[in-house]
Scaffold this motif. Structure first.
Motif, mmCIF file in Angstrom:
data_model
loop_
_atom_site.group_PDB
_atom_site.id
_atom_site.type_symbol
_atom_site.label_atom_id
_atom_site.label_comp_id
_atom_site.label_asym_id
_atom_site.label_seq_id
_atom_site.Cartn_x
_atom_site.Cartn_y
_atom_site.Cartn_z
ATOM 1 N N ASP A 108 0.828 -1.209 0.000
ATOM 2 C CA ASP A 108 0.000 0.000 0.000
ATOM 3 C C ASP A 108 0.866 1.265 0.000
ATOM 4 O OD1 ASP A 108 -2.450 -1.230 -0.100
ATOM 5 O OD2 ASP A 108 -2.796 -1.175 2.061
ATOM 6 N N LEU A 109 1.936 1.248 0.788
ATOM 7 C CA LEU A 109 2.814 2.418 0.859
ATOM 8 C C LEU A 109 3.468 2.679 -0.494
ATOM 9 C CD1 LEU A 109 4.278 4.666 2.353
ATOM 10 C CD2 LEU A 109 5.962 2.971 3.126
ATOM 11 N N ALA A 110 3.981 1.631 -1.131
ATOM 12 C CA ALA A 110 4.621 1.803 -2.441
ATOM 13 C C ALA A 110 3.612 2.277 -3.482
ATOM 14 C CB ALA A 110 5.279 0.501 -2.880
ATOM 15 N N SER A 111 2.391 1.745 -3.437
ATOM 16 C CA SER A 111 1.352 2.196 -4.369
ATOM 17 C C SER A 111 1.014 3.662 -4.138
ATOM 18 C CB SER A 111 0.085 1.347 -4.207
ATOM 19 O OG SER A 111 0.327 0.007 -4.584
ATOM 20 N N ALA A 112 0.989 4.071 -2.872
ATOM 21 C CA ALA A 112 0.716 5.475 -2.548
ATOM 22 C C ALA A 112 1.826 6.374 -3.074
ATOM 23 C CB ALA A 112 0.573 5.646 -1.037
ATOM 24 N N GLN A 113 3.067 5.931 -2.942
ATOM 25 C CA GLN A 113 4.190 6.724 -3.443
ATOM 26 C C GLN A 113 4.140 6.844 -4.961
ATOM 27 O OE1 GLN A 113 6.942 4.185 -1.258
ATOM 28 N NE2 GLN A 113 7.751 5.972 -0.167
ATOM 29 N N ALA A 114 3.773 5.762 -5.638
ATOM 30 C CA ALA A 114 3.656 5.799 -7.098
ATOM 31 C C ALA A 114 2.551 6.765 -7.518
ATOM 32 C CB ALA A 114 3.382 4.401 -7.644
ATOM 33 N N ALA A 115 1.411 6.702 -6.842
ATOM 34 C CA ALA A 115 0.295 7.597 -7.174
ATOM 35 C C ALA A 115 0.669 9.051 -6.939
ATOM 36 C CB ALA A 115 -0.940 7.227 -6.343
ATOM 37 N N PHE A 116 1.374 9.314 -5.858
ATOM 38 C CA PHE A 116 1.781 10.689 -5.556
ATOM 39 C C PHE A 116 2.709 11.228 -6.642
ATOM 40 C CE2 PHE A 116 4.382 13.930 -3.420
ATOM 41 C CZ PHE A 116 3.387 14.736 -2.890
ATOM 42 N N LEU A 117 3.646 10.395 -7.100
ATOM 43 C CA LEU A 117 4.568 10.835 -8.141
ATOM 44 C C LEU A 117 3.861 11.032 -9.481
ATOM 45 C CD1 LEU A 117 7.695 8.632 -7.316
ATOM 46 C CD2 LEU A 117 7.478 11.104 -7.025
ATOM 47 N N ARG A 118 2.782 10.293 -9.710
ATOM 48 C CA ARG A 118 2.009 10.483 -10.940
ATOM 49 C C ARG A 118 1.137 11.731 -10.855
ATOM 50 N NH1 ARG A 118 0.998 4.915 -10.315
ATOM 51 N NH2 ARG A 118 -1.112 5.407 -9.563
ATOM 52 N N GLY A 119 1.053 12.330 -9.676
ATOM 53 C CA GLY A 119 0.241 13.523 -9.514
ATOM 54 C C GLY A 119 -1.166 13.248 -9.057
ATOM 55 N N ASP A 120 -1.488 11.976 -8.734
ATOM 56 C CA ASP A 120 -2.822 11.610 -8.278
ATOM 57 C C ASP A 120 -2.832 11.658 -6.756
ATOM 58 O OD1 ASP A 120 -5.310 10.617 -7.778
ATOM 59 O OD2 ASP A 120 -5.100 8.833 -9.060
ATOM 60 N N ASN A 121 -2.957 12.858 -6.211
ATOM 61 C CA ASN A 121 -2.840 13.055 -4.780
ATOM 62 C C ASN A 121 -3.978 12.377 -4.019
ATOM 63 O OD1 ASN A 121 -3.261 15.020 -2.191
ATOM 64 N ND2 ASN A 121 -1.109 14.929 -2.784
ATOM 65 N N LYS A 122 -5.169 12.373 -4.583
ATOM 66 C CA LYS A 122 -6.326 11.782 -3.909
ATOM 67 C C LYS A 122 -6.111 10.287 -3.680
ATOM 68 C CE LYS A 122 -11.385 11.431 -4.302
ATOM 69 N NZ LYS A 122 -11.470 9.963 -4.186
ATOM 70 N N THR A 123 -5.716 9.575 -4.738
ATOM 71 C CA THR A 123 -5.461 8.139 -4.606
ATOM 72 C C THR A 123 -4.299 7.882 -3.659
ATOM 73 O OG1 THR A 123 -6.300 7.728 -6.833
ATOM 74 C CG2 THR A 123 -4.874 6.039 -5.877
ATOM 75 N N ALA A 124 -3.277 8.722 -3.745
ATOM 76 C CA ALA A 124 -2.114 8.561 -2.877
ATOM 77 C C ALA A 124 -2.508 8.652 -1.412
ATOM 78 C CB ALA A 124 -1.061 9.612 -3.208
ATOM 79 N N ARG A 125 -3.358 9.606 -1.079
ATOM 80 C CA ARG A 125 -3.793 9.764 0.315
ATOM 81 C C ARG A 125 -4.635 8.577 0.775
ATOM 82 N NH1 ARG A 125 -5.307 16.073 1.572
ATOM 83 N NH2 ARG A 125 -3.345 16.979 0.879
ATOM 84 N N GLU A 126 -5.500 8.090 -0.091
ATOM 85 C CA GLU A 126 -6.334 6.946 0.279
ATOM 86 C C GLU A 126 -5.474 5.718 0.565
ATOM 87 O OE1 GLU A 126 -8.934 6.593 -3.028
ATOM 88 O OE2 GLU A 126 -10.260 8.243 -2.411
ATOM 89 N N LEU A 127 -4.508 5.455 -0.304
ATOM 90 C CA LEU A 127 -3.635 4.295 -0.121
ATOM 91 C C LEU A 127 -2.741 4.465 1.101
ATOM 92 C CD1 LEU A 127 -2.691 3.721 -3.863
ATOM 93 C CD2 LEU A 127 -3.981 2.132 -2.413
ATOM 94 N N ALA A 128 -2.234 5.681 1.295
ATOM 95 C CA ALA A 128 -1.371 5.933 2.442
ATOM 96 C C ALA A 128 -2.154 5.816 3.751
ATOM 97 C CB ALA A 128 -0.734 7.312 2.325
ATOM 98 N N SER A 129 -3.396 6.261 3.744
ATOM 99 C CA SER A 129 -4.230 6.127 4.948
ATOM 100 C C SER A 129 -4.440 4.658 5.291
ATOM 101 C CB SER A 129 -5.586 6.820 4.727
ATOM 102 O OG SER A 129 -5.423 8.213 4.558
ATOM 103 N N ARG A 130 -4.652 3.845 4.277
ATOM 104 C CA ARG A 130 -4.821 2.408 4.526
ATOM 105 C C ARG A 130 -3.518 1.786 5.007
ATOM 106 N NH1 ARG A 130 -7.241 -1.122 -0.275
ATOM 107 N NH2 ARG A 130 -5.080 -1.105 -1.006
ATOM 108 N N ALA A 131 -2.386 2.252 4.433
ATOM 109 C CA ALA A 131 -1.088 1.728 4.868
ATOM 110 C C ALA A 131 -0.832 2.030 6.336
ATOM 111 C CB ALA A 131 0.027 2.316 4.001
ATOM 112 N N LYS A 132 -1.264 3.207 6.780
ATOM 113 C CA LYS A 132 -1.056 3.582 8.185
ATOM 114 C C LYS A 132 -1.741 2.599 9.136
ATOM 115 C CE LYS A 132 -1.357 7.790 9.640
ATOM 116 N NZ LYS A 132 -1.875 9.147 9.901
#
Length: 469
Positions: A417-441
């Motif tokens: 989940d953390l790696a997916s969040a980092q990938a989404a953030f780098l692609r500029g998809d901040n919304k998806t990145a936050r959702e994945l990072a929240s689940r990773a937490k």
């Protein structure tokens, strides 16, 4: 130098117009955007990036910027342009590489941009803009006050016209002042560029040739223009001054080394093959051209648009000519990977990683091939390679997305989940990145390194061009 500044929303429209007139010299693809026309705004290629770093390294040393870790960024734009925007990166359109026939021509442009960095022009221009904003706000308030007085007094057009003049006059004066300041920056960058080239024993002729070429193309457009409303010096005047400086260099007639010219031509051929239509590549590099760059371009174009077997045969002949060229093995591995044969891509990509001294972008391709085999025996190796790659190259989404797949295959869903969040953030998809990072937490222990990284993503503010909530 090219800048794209988005004015703050609380600035008046008049201030915004002044900023735009001063800085919007031509359209620029926003680096933070997810994608531009025809693909992502940034192009990544180890071979080309290494070459550009070698071009700039001696210039940055001469400018006293060697320790500043200035990065080279290739923009997905076919037009000829290069610019600095943040004091940490030099942006180069792939069109500038394609249209520079010699290394020296491109190096001259990079020397000019280094002149902007060394001169601190970005910070100084921001100061000029801040001053202009203050002056403009005052002028706007005074002008609006005069208009209001005229309306209240019923005195007709006298005070109203005075108010309009108060609004328009200072704006024009400030705009001319800003443009004059930027013209001076360009002249200073020209002089600094020649100085750096001379200090490094390189010819300034390429810089002069490039600017002269664009002068002839823009002379008609500039005919009759007010020189005080130009953000760059008038072309003929600028090139004439540059020629006077450049011809004083003792290295005016120095030529590029043949080995460097070959590498330059190889990079141009690679860009052509990946970015241009196959018929365009065929015209640019006909079968009658048996040079190595032409064969390189045709091999890549064949794998992208033609028969994989034929492409592999062409790549193999290139490897026979230069068996220690890491980028030939990289292309072979990439062709096999994209051709649905990841297991066969592993060997050439291992060789490419070795010969390139573990270039992180090539390591990411190798990691992708290992993950793509669906063989669990490769999972731990893929994770180790990809973690090493993203630790040295943290701005490539591919590394994190493949790392997420490898962790998922291993059953480590917190890291996935953390790696997916980092990938989404780098692609500029901040919304998806936050959702994945929240689940990773929720999967990490509170306060652990993974939890902290995930929390950083959850707390991060969207960058310009990124998707928000």
């Amino acid at each position: 130098m090219l800048l794209r500044i988005v004015p703050r929303k609380n600035l008046s429209g008049l201030v915004s117009a002044v900023v735009a007139a001063a800085l919007a010299l031509a359209p620029v693809a926003p680096v933070s955007a997810q994608e531009g026309k025809g693909g992502p705004p940034i192009l990544r290629d180890t071979e080309t990036e290494v070459l550009l770093r070698e071009y700039t390294r001696p210039i940055l040393r001469a400018a006293g910027l060697e320790k500043q870790n200035i990065q080279m960024v290739i923009i997905n734009d076919a037009s000829f342009n290069a610019f600095v925007a943040d004091g940490r990166r030099i942006f180069v359109n792939y069109g500038a590489i394609m249209q520079s026939e010699t290394p020296n021509q491109l190096i001259g442009v990079l020397a000019h941009e280094t002149g902007h960095l060394a001169g601190g022009h970005l910070a100084k221009l921001r100061q000029q803009l801040a001053t202009a904003q203050t002056q403009m706000i005052i002028a706007t308030v005074l002008g609006a006050g005069a208009l209001a007085m005229g309306a209240r007094s019923g005195s007709g057009s006298g005070l109203a016209n005075a108010g309009a003049a108060a609004l328009a006059g200072p704006g024009e004066m400030i705009r001319r002042s800003l443009l004059s300041y930027q013209r001076q920056q360009e002249e200073n960058a020209d002089r600094a560029g020649v100085k750096f080239l001379t200090a490094t024993g390189q010819s300034p002729k390429g810089m002069y040739e490039t600017f002269k070429r664009f002068t002839s193309e823009s002379l008609f457009a500039a005919r009759g223009a007010d020189p005080y409303l130009q953000s760059h010096p008038m072309p003929a005047d600028r090139v004439e001054a540059l020629e006077g400086l450049a011809r004083q260099s003792p290295y005016w007639d120095k030529k590029d080394e043949p080995s460097l010219q070959l590498r330059h031509d190889m990079a141009r051929a690679k860009i052509s093959a990946f970015m241009e239509r196959p018929d365009t590549v065929a015209r640019r590099y006909p079968l009658s051209d048996t040079g190595l760059p032409a064969r390189y371009a045709r091999a890549i174009s064949t794998y992208l648009h033609g028969d994989l077997r034929s492409a592999l045969a062409q790549i193999d002949t290139l490897i026979q000519v230069q068996p220690n060229n890491p980028y030939f093995y990289e292309v072979r591995g990439q062709a096999l990977l994209e051709g649905g044969r990841p297991a066969e891509a592993i060997a050439p990509l291992r060789k490419a990683v070795q010969l390139s001294n573990h270039a992180p972008l090539i390591e990411m391709l190798l990691g992708q091939a290992l993950v793509g085999t669906d063989n669990n025996a490769y999972t731990d190796e893929a994770i180790a390679i990809l973690r090493a790659a993203v630790s040295r190259e943290g701005e490539a989404p591919l590394g994190y997305s493949q790392l997420a797949m490898a962790y998922g295959r291993k059953g480590d869903y917190a890291e996935a989940d953390l790696a997916s969040a980092q990938a989404a953030f780098l692609r500029g998809d901040n919304k998806t990145a936050r959702e994945l990072a929240s689940r990773a937490k929720t999967r990490f222990a509170v306060g652990s390194p993974g939890w902290v990284k995930a929390d950083d993503i959850v707390s991060a503010k969207p960058l310009p061009g990124q998707k928000g909530e």
